[in-house]
Design an enzyme around this catalytic site. Sequence first.
Site, mmCIF file in Angstrom:
data_model
loop_
_atom_site.group_PDB
_atom_site.id
_atom_site.type_symbol
_atom_site.label_atom_id
_atom_site.label_comp_id
_atom_site.label_asym_id
_atom_site.label_seq_id
_atom_site.Cartn_x
_atom_site.Cartn_y
_atom_site.Cartn_z
ATOM 1 N N MET A 176 0.071 24.052 26.947
ATOM 2 C CA MET A 176 0.260 25.451 27.201
ATOM 3 C C MET A 176 1.678 25.907 26.935
ATOM 4 O O MET A 176 1.858 27.051 26.589
ATOM 5 C CB MET A 176 -0.184 25.749 28.636
ATOM 6 N N PRO A 177 2.678 25.065 27.009
ATOM 7 C CA PRO A 177 3.984 25.579 26.612
ATOM 8 C C PRO A 177 3.955 26.040 25.149
ATOM 9 O O PRO A 177 3.314 25.421 24.310
ATOM 10 C CB PRO A 177 4.915 24.386 26.782
#
Length: 129
Positions: A1-2
């Site tokens: 998700m980063p």
Amino acid sequence: MPLLRFDLIKGRKPEEIKKLVDTAHEAMVEAFEVPSSDRYQIIHQHEPYEMIIEDTGLGFTRTKSFVLLSIVSKKRTSEQKQRLYALTAERLDLICGITSTDLMISITENDNDDWSFGLGEAQFLTGKL
């Protein structure tokens, strides 16, 4: 998700860029303990005159190999961030030949309601993620 954004000076070969972003991804997966398939990367290449990156008085000599890695992520601990910095610097040097003085990392944190991966939904809030 980063979400990882790489700002680079033009001139690298495609295979060099792939090695760089693969190496940074592996360090992020280890440091932030996210799934390997959680990969969002954007590469921007700039003319040398479009990136003015000085050393903030630390005495670094920057080269054309400079990498600015900007990360947008949910909150991480100080320990996770420091591990990311160290792992990324160590591995980019070892695997890509990019010295630690040619790496700058900036992390911007946000929260669960700041992400929509599609369908007009905030999947972290709906429980789908």
